[in-house]
Design a protein around this motif. Structure first.
Motif, PDB file in Angstrom:
ATOM      1  N   ASN A   1       0.751  -1.258   0.000  1.00  0.00           N
ATOM      2  CA  ASN A   1       0.000   0.000   0.000  1.00  0.00           C
ATOM      3  C   ASN A   1       0.782   1.310   0.000  1.00  0.00           C
ATOM      4  O   ASN A   1       1.983   1.331   0.110  1.00  0.00           O
ATOM      5  N   LYS A   2      -0.026   2.385  -0.074  1.00  0.00           N
ATOM      6  CA  LYS A   2       0.419   3.785  -0.159  1.00  0.00           C
ATOM      7  C   LYS A   2       1.308   4.071  -1.361  1.00  0.00           C
ATOM      8  O   LYS A   2       2.524   3.876  -1.325  1.00  0.00           O
ATOM      9  N   PRO A   3       0.666   4.509  -2.407  1.00  0.00           N
ATOM     10  CA  PRO A   3       1.388   4.766  -3.646  1.00  0.00           C
ATOM     11  C   PRO A   3       1.760   6.236  -3.811  1.00  0.00           C
ATOM     12  O   PRO A   3       1.959   6.947  -2.842  1.00  0.00           O
TER      13      PRO A   3
ATOM     14  N   ASP B   1      -5.966  12.416  -0.178  1.00  0.00           N
ATOM     15  CA  ASP B   1      -5.455  11.076   0.106  1.00  0.00           C
ATOM     16  C   ASP B   1      -4.749  10.604  -1.143  1.00  0.00           C
ATOM     17  O   ASP B   1      -5.291  10.726  -2.247  1.00  0.00           O
ATOM     18  N   SER B   2      -3.552  10.095  -0.982  1.00  0.00           N
ATOM     19  CA  SER B   2      -2.743   9.821  -2.170  1.00  0.00           C
ATOM     20  C   SER B   2      -3.394   8.786  -3.084  1.00  0.00           C
ATOM     21  O   SER B   2      -3.300   8.895  -4.306  1.00  0.00           O
ATOM     22  N   THR B   3      -4.055   7.805  -2.496  1.00  0.00           N
ATOM     23  CA  THR B   3      -4.707   6.801  -3.334  1.00  0.00           C
ATOM     24  C   THR B   3      -5.836   7.423  -4.161  1.00  0.00           C
ATOM     25  O   THR B   3      -5.915   7.245  -5.373  1.00  0.00           O
ATOM     26  N   ARG B   4      -6.692   8.173  -3.478  1.00  0.00           N
ATOM     27  CA  ARG B   4      -7.838   8.742  -4.199  1.00  0.00           C
ATOM     28  C   ARG B   4      -7.393   9.776  -5.216  1.00  0.00           C
ATOM     29  O   ARG B   4      -7.953   9.873  -6.311  1.00  0.00           O
TER      30      ARG B   4
ATOM     31  N   ASN C   1      -6.134  -0.821 -10.708  1.00  0.00           N
ATOM     32  CA  ASN C   1      -5.278  -1.486  -9.749  1.00  0.00           C
ATOM     33  C   ASN C   1      -4.001  -2.030 -10.352  1.00  0.00           C
ATOM     34  O   ASN C   1      -3.053  -2.321  -9.626  1.00  0.00           O
TER      35      ASN C   1
ATOM     36  N   LEU D   1      -2.087   0.947  -9.457  1.00  0.00           N
ATOM     37  CA  LEU D   1      -2.021   1.276  -8.031  1.00  0.00           C
ATOM     38  C   LEU D   1      -1.440   0.159  -7.182  1.00  0.00           C
ATOM     39  O   LEU D   1      -0.740   0.411  -6.211  1.00  0.00           O
TER      40      LEU D   1
ATOM     41  N   LEU E   1      -2.943  -2.098  -5.129  1.00  0.00           N
ATOM     42  CA  LEU E   1      -3.460  -2.125  -3.762  1.00  0.00           C
ATOM     43  C   LEU E   1      -4.180  -3.427  -3.467  1.00  0.00           C
ATOM     44  O   LEU E   1      -4.576  -4.165  -4.360  1.00  0.00           O
TER      45      LEU E   1
ATOM     46  N   LEU F   1      -8.825  -0.706  -2.276  1.00  0.00           N
ATOM     47  CA  LEU F   1      -9.175   0.129  -3.420  1.00  0.00           C
ATOM     48  C   LEU F   1     -10.684   0.308  -3.489  1.00  0.00           C
ATOM     49  O   LEU F   1     -11.193   1.409  -3.713  1.00  0.00           O
TER      50      LEU F   1
ATOM     51  N   HIS G   1     -11.854   2.930  -1.149  1.00  0.00           N
ATOM     52  CA  HIS G   1     -11.552   4.282  -1.616  1.00  0.00           C
ATOM     53  C   HIS G   1     -12.484   4.687  -2.757  1.00  0.00           C
ATOM     54  O   HIS G   1     -12.923   5.838  -2.840  1.00  0.00           O
TER      55      HIS G   1
END
Lengths: 100, 100
Positions: free
Chosen positions: A4-6, B20-23, B41, B44, B46, B51, B54
Motif C-alpha cells: 500500500n500507499k502509492p 489522500d494519495s490513493t484517491r 489497480n 495502483l 493495492l 481500493l 476508496h
DNA sequence: TTTTGATATCAATAATATTTCATATGAAAA
DNA sequence: TTTTCATATGAAATATTATTGATATCAAAA
C-alpha cells in the motif's frame, strides 16, 4: 497481496492541510490580505488555543507566514502560495485551487 | 470559550475526499478517461478491498461514477467534475483544482 | 446450476487528526 | 519589575479515517 500507499503523497498532504473548514476559512480570509490572529478570530470565533494549533498546521505546511507585530502576530499567505491577483486562488505547487 | 467548527464545511469535506494519495491517484488516472477497477489497480497495486473502499468514498462524494460492464465495473469522473478538456483539472463545485 | 472472476461490503483494528485544558512565552503597559 | 495582553505549546482525551481480513454479490462461463 499488500503493498500500500502509492504515488503523490506530497500533493495529498498539502491538500490535507486545506481539507479542514477552519483552515480553509483562515486561508480565504488571508486571501483578502494580512490579518492579526485576533482579527482572524473575530470572524472565526474559536477557542484561542485551537486556532493557534490550526495556524501551526498552516505554518508547518508553508502556506502562511507569521511575523510578530508588537504583542500581536500578523499572518499572511506565504509568498509562492498567494495568487490573489489572479482572483481568489492558491498555489500548492503540485496544483492550484481556484475559488470563484 | 468554545463555539467551534465554522463556515464552509462542504468545501472542506470535498477537499478531504481528494486529500489522500490513493484517491488522488485514482482521479488523476480517470482524468485520462474511464477505466475498469482492474486497470486502476494495475497501476495502483493495492489490496482489492482497500481500493474498493476508496472508490466508495469517491462515489459517495459524487466525484466518480461507476457502471457495470460485464463482470467488471467501469469508473469515470462524474459529469460536472470532469474538466479534462480544460487541461488536467477537476471541478468540486466550491472550487476547482488544476494540476498542470 | 456450480464454479470462477471481479468487485463490494461488513466488522474489527490500527493509524491520524482534532479538540480541550493547563501552562508557557514575548512584548508592551502600568 | 509586575501585570496584562496576545499568542503558542505540550500532553491527554476524542473523534475521524484508513487498513485488514473475512465474506457477500453479481455476472458470465463451464
Amino acid at each position: 497481496m499488500s503493498k500500500n500507499k502509492p504515488q503523490n503523497p506530497a500533493c495529498a498532504d498539502k491538500l490535507k492541510t486545506l481539507a479542514d473548514s477552519t483552515r480553509l476559512a483562515v486561508l480565504e480570509i488571508l486571501m483578502e490580505g494580512p490579518k492579526h490572529v485576533t482579527d482572524l478570530n473575530t470572524v472565526l470565533g474559536l477557542d484561542q488555543s485551537l486556532l493557534s494549533h490550526h495556524l501551526k498546521v498552516l505554518r508547518d505546511a508553508g502556506l502562511v507566514k507569521a511575523v510578530r507585530d508588537g504583542k500581536a502576530v500578523l499572518y499572511s499567505l506565504a509568498p509562492g502560495v498567494d495568487l490573489s491577483q489572479t482572483g481568489k486562488s492558491i498555489n500548492l505547487g503540485c496544483c492550484q485551487l481556484n475559488f470563484d
